[in-house]
Design an enzyme around this catalytic site. Structure first.
Site, PDB file in Angstrom:
ATOM      1  N   ASP A   1       0.841  -1.153  -0.071  1.00  0.00           N
ATOM      2  CA  ASP A   1      -0.068  -0.011  -0.065  1.00  0.00           C
ATOM      3  C   ASP A   1       0.756   1.372  -0.256  1.00  0.00           C
ATOM      4  O   ASP A   1       0.673   2.345   0.514  1.00  0.00           O
ATOM      5  CB  ASP A   1      -0.827   0.012   1.211  1.00  0.00           C
ATOM      6  CG  ASP A   1      -1.823  -1.238   1.391  1.00  0.00           C
ATOM      7  OD1 ASP A   1      -2.301  -1.537   0.274  1.00  0.00           O
ATOM      8  OD2 ASP A   1      -1.772  -1.661   2.454  1.00  0.00           O
TER       9      ASP A   1
ATOM     10  N   GLY B   1       1.316   3.201  -2.307  1.00  0.00           N
ATOM     11  CA  GLY B   1       0.826   4.237  -3.304  1.00  0.00           C
ATOM     12  C   GLY B   1       1.545   3.747  -4.929  1.00  0.00           C
ATOM     13  O   GLY B   1       1.802   4.695  -5.665  1.00  0.00           O
ATOM     14  N   LYS B   2       1.752   2.456  -4.904  1.00  0.00           N
ATOM     15  CA  LYS B   2       2.482   1.949  -6.123  1.00  0.00           C
ATOM     16  C   LYS B   2       1.728   2.241  -7.272  1.00  0.00           C
ATOM     17  O   LYS B   2       1.984   2.617  -8.487  1.00  0.00           O
ATOM     18  CB  LYS B   2       2.883   0.433  -6.160  1.00  0.00           C
ATOM     19  CG  LYS B   2       3.704  -0.056  -4.880  1.00  0.00           C
ATOM     20  CD  LYS B   2       4.121  -1.575  -4.850  1.00  0.00           C
ATOM     21  CE  LYS B   2       3.025  -2.314  -4.593  1.00  0.00           C
ATOM     22  NZ  LYS B   2       2.596  -2.024  -3.073  1.00  0.00           N
TER      23      LYS B   2
ATOM     24  N   LYS C   1      -0.355   4.564  -8.253  1.00  0.00           N
ATOM     25  CA  LYS C   1      -0.341   5.759  -9.023  1.00  0.00           C
ATOM     26  C   LYS C   1       1.035   6.088  -9.839  1.00  0.00           C
ATOM     27  O   LYS C   1       1.122   6.338 -10.880  1.00  0.00           O
ATOM     28  CB  LYS C   1      -0.426   7.073  -7.963  1.00  0.00           C
ATOM     29  CG  LYS C   1      -0.249   8.196  -8.592  1.00  0.00           C
ATOM     30  CD  LYS C   1       0.035   9.275  -7.722  1.00  0.00           C
ATOM     31  CE  LYS C   1       0.785  10.366  -8.423  1.00  0.00           C
ATOM     32  NZ  LYS C   1       0.498  11.602  -7.625  1.00  0.00           N
TER      33      LYS C   1
ATOM     34  N   GLY D   1      -4.508  -4.517  -4.328  1.00  0.00           N
ATOM     35  CA  GLY D   1      -5.508  -3.482  -4.750  1.00  0.00           C
ATOM     36  C   GLY D   1      -4.943  -2.338  -4.953  1.00  0.00           C
ATOM     37  O   GLY D   1      -4.170  -1.592  -4.281  1.00  0.00           O
ATOM     38  N   HIS D   2      -4.710  -1.932  -6.451  1.00  0.00           N
ATOM     39  CA  HIS D   2      -3.882  -0.815  -6.825  1.00  0.00           C
ATOM     40  C   HIS D   2      -5.147   0.257  -7.507  1.00  0.00           C
ATOM     41  O   HIS D   2      -5.585   0.004  -8.111  1.00  0.00           O
ATOM     42  CB  HIS D   2      -3.206  -0.913  -8.189  1.00  0.00           C
ATOM     43  CG  HIS D   2      -1.895  -1.775  -7.754  1.00  0.00           C
ATOM     44  ND1 HIS D   2      -1.022  -2.365  -8.685  1.00  0.00           N
ATOM     45  CD2 HIS D   2      -1.433  -1.995  -6.508  1.00  0.00           C
ATOM     46  CE1 HIS D   2      -0.077  -2.872  -8.101  1.00  0.00           C
ATOM     47  NE2 HIS D   2      -0.191  -2.646  -6.613  1.00  0.00           N
TER      48      HIS D   2
ATOM     49  N   THR E   1      -6.066 -11.657   3.385  1.00  0.00           N
ATOM     50  CA  THR E   1      -7.218 -10.975   2.698  1.00  0.00           C
ATOM     51  C   THR E   1      -8.029 -11.863   2.339  1.00  0.00           C
ATOM     52  O   THR E   1      -9.097 -11.652   1.929  1.00  0.00           O
ATOM     53  CB  THR E   1      -6.642 -10.238   1.254  1.00  0.00           C
ATOM     54  OG1 THR E   1      -6.084 -11.314   0.517  1.00  0.00           O
ATOM     55  CG2 THR E   1      -5.529  -9.082   1.497  1.00  0.00           C
TER      56      THR E   1
ATOM     57  N   GLN F   1       2.126  -5.651  -3.272  1.00  0.00           N
ATOM     58  CA  GLN F   1       2.667  -5.810  -1.971  1.00  0.00           C
ATOM     59  C   GLN F   1       3.757  -5.000  -1.520  1.00  0.00           C
ATOM     60  O   GLN F   1       4.050  -4.227  -2.507  1.00  0.00           O
ATOM     61  CB  GLN F   1       2.398  -7.089  -1.372  1.00  0.00           C
ATOM     62  CG  GLN F   1       1.198  -8.020  -1.297  1.00  0.00           C
ATOM     63  CD  GLN F   1       0.752  -8.641  -2.595  1.00  0.00           C
ATOM     64  OE1 GLN F   1       1.500  -9.291  -3.272  1.00  0.00           O
ATOM     65  NE2 GLN F   1      -0.535  -8.508  -2.907  1.00  0.00           N
TER      66      GLN F   1
ATOM     67  N   ALA G   1      -7.611  -1.036  -0.230  1.00  0.00           N
ATOM     68  CA  ALA G   1      -8.266  -0.937  -1.494  1.00  0.00           C
ATOM     69  C   ALA G   1      -9.030  -2.115  -1.626  1.00  0.00           C
ATOM     70  O   ALA G   1     -10.188  -2.400  -2.336  1.00  0.00           O
ATOM     71  CB  ALA G   1      -7.263  -0.753  -2.388  1.00  0.00           C
TER      72      ALA G   1
ATOM     73  N   ARG H   1     -10.079  -2.559   5.098  1.00  0.00           N
ATOM     74  CA  ARG H   1      -9.741  -2.489   6.457  1.00  0.00           C
ATOM     75  C   ARG H   1      -9.173  -1.221   6.944  1.00  0.00           C
ATOM     76  O   ARG H   1      -8.171  -0.727   5.942  1.00  0.00           O
ATOM     77  CB  ARG H   1      -8.859  -3.575   6.749  1.00  0.00           C
ATOM     78  CG  ARG H   1      -9.328  -5.038   6.884  1.00  0.00           C
ATOM     79  CD  ARG H   1      -8.648  -6.103   7.222  1.00  0.00           C
ATOM     80  NE  ARG H   1      -7.600  -6.469   6.199  1.00  0.00           N
ATOM     81  CZ  ARG H   1      -6.722  -7.270   6.209  1.00  0.00           C
ATOM     82  NH1 ARG H   1      -6.633  -8.137   7.335  1.00  0.00           N
ATOM     83  NH2 ARG H   1      -5.769  -7.684   5.131  1.00  0.00           N
TER      84      ARG H   1
ATOM     85  N   GLY I   1      -0.624  13.651  -3.835  1.00  0.00           N
ATOM     86  CA  GLY I   1      -1.722  13.695  -4.308  1.00  0.00           C
ATOM     87  C   GLY I   1      -2.167  12.568  -5.109  1.00  0.00           C
ATOM     88  O   GLY I   1      -1.228  12.017  -5.624  1.00  0.00           O
TER      89      GLY I   1
HETATM   90  P1  IMP Z   1      -2.545 -12.589   1.855  1.00  0.00           P
HETATM   91  O1  IMP Z   1      -1.591 -12.295   0.869  1.00  0.00           O
HETATM   92  O2  IMP Z   1      -4.007 -12.311   1.878  1.00  0.00           O
HETATM   93  O3  IMP Z   1      -2.195 -14.266   2.292  1.00  0.00           O
HETATM   94  O4  IMP Z   1      -2.345 -11.918   3.085  1.00  0.00           O
HETATM   95  C1  IMP Z   1      -0.896 -11.978   3.975  1.00  0.00           C
HETATM   96  C2  IMP Z   1      -0.664 -10.509   4.625  1.00  0.00           C
HETATM   97  O5  IMP Z   1      -0.142  -9.699   3.441  1.00  0.00           O
HETATM   98  C3  IMP Z   1      -1.833  -9.822   5.429  1.00  0.00           C
HETATM   99  O6  IMP Z   1      -1.114  -9.241   6.289  1.00  0.00           O
HETATM  100  C4  IMP Z   1      -2.417  -8.895   4.386  1.00  0.00           C
HETATM  101  O7  IMP Z   1      -3.034  -7.935   4.783  1.00  0.00           O
HETATM  102  C5  IMP Z   1      -0.997  -8.652   3.573  1.00  0.00           C
HETATM  103  N1  IMP Z   1      -1.301  -8.026   2.224  1.00  0.00           N
HETATM  104  C6  IMP Z   1      -1.565  -8.880   1.008  1.00  0.00           C
HETATM  105  N2  IMP Z   1      -1.763  -8.124   0.153  1.00  0.00           N
HETATM  106  C7  IMP Z   1      -1.665  -6.966   0.444  1.00  0.00           C
HETATM  107  C8  IMP Z   1      -1.728  -5.690  -0.480  1.00  0.00           C
HETATM  108  O8  IMP Z   1      -1.871  -5.563  -1.404  1.00  0.00           O
HETATM  109  N3  IMP Z   1      -1.295  -4.691   0.486  1.00  0.00           N
HETATM  110  C9  IMP Z   1      -1.063  -4.599   1.546  1.00  0.00           C
HETATM  111  N4  IMP Z   1      -1.047  -5.750   2.520  1.00  0.00           N
HETATM  112  C10 IMP Z   1      -1.276  -6.884   1.637  1.00  0.00           C
END
Ligand code: IMP
Length: 423
Positions: free
Chosen positions: A13, A15-16, A18, A40-41, A130, A224, A298, A302, A414
């Site tokens: 997260d 901000g990749k 953008k 989620g981008h 997730t 990630q 995104a 959460r 922004g």
């Molecule tokens: P999983 O990838 O759903 O197995 O989640 C494992 C961990 O990676 C958890 O702490 C998630 O919140 C975190 N996570 C997975 N994808 C993202 C992402 O795109 N952004 C931020 N955290 C992520």
């Protein structure tokens, strides 16, 4: 532009989305190489907001080719939904601009069920996933029992393999107290998605090499962040893929000696979703950002955990990714603060750490050692050039880039494309 790997230097997260969108202007091809629809981008184009989960954000720019590489795990139903969502918004998506690797592994409902059931079984030690089935899908890949896109688009082979997988997984699900799955239902839904996706499926390794020979510029978009990497992150509180720069090679089939540079993206502060240690976590920073309506996930919605900038972590990220250049995002999130703290080391009792300890229990005990910077207390969202930023903001950004150990090339103030400052 050459071949660029873009990675998150923190816990995801950053901000990749953008920055990828901005860099895509100079790219011919944009490739996703790991993760799945756990990502989620978010990209803002004028008044429209797009959240992409599997499809590279390059899809939003006409004339760019997007590739979902072999290292990605694909939920075919989710992908069809994402394609339809984009089509509805008037974005062109066809096999001309979206190509899906035939060796990408497929996410099934039993993966999602297992993901959820394992989290419940872990209780207070849960990872906070997730629940998209990412861990169990990569688990099957490593155990050599996964199904790939090439299987999904071959009906006879697919039915046989799926039957065996459902039988085995239903036994596990039952033992864990979860509901077993109906082969007929899963089969029907997946075959329909398979037929829909078949025209998009190809040998992406050959395609990328042919494009590379034609001197195409390729952007490898990371999902990630560094500390969610299965090898280099805060295990077990990580995702199940290599989110660091090496993952771009294994997840695409493009070798390291074809890569030109690595861009690391980091926020001007720190956030994390899910469980696991976060040494600079701070309630004041979280309250401030949440009150501004910022830092909600995104993919899952959460509220993210927030804290001060952690240069021990980002320095580590520079080391394992080979980050050459830095993009710092969300600078405007700090606009109202009197004083801004930056973590420069960790302390456990008398022992000082200038790197991230591997032992998760040690990391959980780490106390940050902070230095303080004066806040700029000015709205930065209208800055378009480096010198438009207040001097105190410039000093802060230069300092955190220096501590991270890479060259600052982009500052973002922004979500809009225009709110990007190139140095
Ligand atoms: P999983 O990838 O759903 O197995 O989640 C494992 C961990 O990676 C958890 O702490 C998630 O919140 C975190 N996570 C997975 N994808 C993202 C992402 O795109 N952004 C931020 N955290 C992520």
């Amino acid at each position: 532009m050459a071949n660029i790997i873009l990675v998150g230097a923190q816990w995801g997260d950053e901000g990749k989305g953008k920055i990828i969108d901005v860099l895509t202007e100079g790219a011919d091809i944009v490739v996703r190489t790991q993760g799945g629809n756990n990502a989620g981008h978010t990209v803002f184009l004028g008044p429209k907001k797009y959240v992409l989960h599997l499809i590279p954000s390059g899809i939003l720019r006409p004339g760019k080719q997007c590739v979902i590489g072999n290292g990605v795990v694909v939920d075919p139903l989710g992908l069809v939904q994402e394609i339809d969502g984009l089509l509805k918004l008037g974005i062109k998506v066809s096999p001309k601009n979206l190509i899906l690797s035939e060796t990408a592994h497929v996410v099934f409902p039993y993966h999602r069920e297992l993901d959820g059931a394992r989290e419940v079984a872990k209780g207070k030690n849960k990872i906070g996933t997730t629940k998209r089935g990412i861990g169990p899908t990569y688990g099957d890949k490593a155990a050599r029992v996964g199904l790939r896109m090439i299987d999904l688009i071959h009906p006879a082979r697919f039915a046989e393999k799926l039957k065996a997988r459902i039988a085995e997984n239903n036994a596990v699900l039952k033992a864990m107290g979860a509901k077993p799955l109906s082969f007929a239902k899963v089969h029907a839904a997946y075959r329909a998605a398979g037929d829909r996706l078949k025209p998009f499926v190809a040998n992406t390794v050959v395609l990328l090499h042919e494009s590379s020979r034609r001197k195409a510029n390729i952007l490898f978009e990371g999902a990630q962040g560094t500390f969610l990497d299965i090898d280099h992150g805060t295990y077990p509180f990580v995702t199940s893929s290599n989110t660091t720069s090496g993952g771009a090679c294994t997840g695409s089939g493009v070798p390291p000696n074809r890569m030109d540079r690595v861009v690391g993206v980091m926020k001007a502060y720190t956030t994390r979703v899910g469980e696991g240690p976060l040494p600079t976590e701070n309630a004041e920073v979280a309250d401030l950002l949440h009150a501004m309506g910022r830092e909600f996930g995104a993919t899952t919605g959460r509220a993210r955990r927030c804290g001060w900038f952690d240069s021990v972590a980002t320095r580590h990220a520079t080391m394992v990714n080979g980050i050459d250049e830095l993009a710092i995002t969300n600078v405007d999130g700090l606009d109202t603060l009197d004083t801004i703290k930056v973590c420069v080391a960790y302390r456990v009792g008398a022992k000082k750490y200038d790197y991230v300890p591997n032992d998760i229990e040690t990391l959980a005990q780490c106390q940050p050692v902070y230095v303080e910077f004066p806040g700029w207390k000015t709205d930065t969202t209208r800055a378009r050039k480096w010198n438009d930023l207040p001097a105190k903001a410039r000093s802060y950004l230069k300092a955190i880039a220096e501590l991270t150990g890479a060259k600052l090339t982009i500052a973002s103030v922004g979500p809009a494309r225009a709110q990007t400052i190139f140095l």
